[in-house]
Motif scaffolding. Structure first.
Motif: not given
Length: 132
Positions: A49-55, A74-84, A98-109
């Protein structure tokens, strides 16, 4: 960002569910959906992808790599903006993920149970509840 312009990478390892989820998304005006059956396909699509995916909308239980790890990669490589995350796990298990993902700083909605309730997804990605 208007819903119809969101670029979504949908990752689900069951082909029938992948198609059904894509149809559900399309029925709600989400047309820019790229399907992938596993983390390897997903990472290849992300890299192309030429730009990050929105989701990144992905199943938690994928062969070879779980959904939270895929989001982190994907987030570490700058390939996504958000995730579900989607999962058939019990709500308490999803809350822990979800709590663990937030502790890890993931862009999880958020995490949604399967079968996915499209209205819950639309609430998660609405401009009022996120910066999509």
């Amino acid at each position: 960002m208007p819903r119809h312009t969101l670029r979504i990478l949908l990752v689900e390892d069951h082909p029938f569910q992948l198609i059904a989820l894509q149809v559900l998304l399309n029925n709600h005006g989400l047309y820019r959906v790229t399907p992938a059956l596993n983390a390897t396909e997903a990472l290849a699509a992300l890299e192309r992808s030429p730009e990050p995916y929105d989701l990144l909308l992905c199943d938690q239980r994928l062969p070879g790599m779980d959904g939270a790890d895929l989001i982190e990669t994907a987030s570490t490589r700058g390939l996504i903006r958000h995730a579900v995350l989607l999962s058939g796990l019990e709500p308490t298990q999803l809350a822990e993920i979800e709590s663990e993902a937030r502790r890890r700083g993931l862009p999880l909605l958020g995490c949604l149970t399967k079968p996915m309730n499209t209205l819950e997804l639309l609430q998660l990605i609405s401009p009022e509840s996120s910066d999509l």
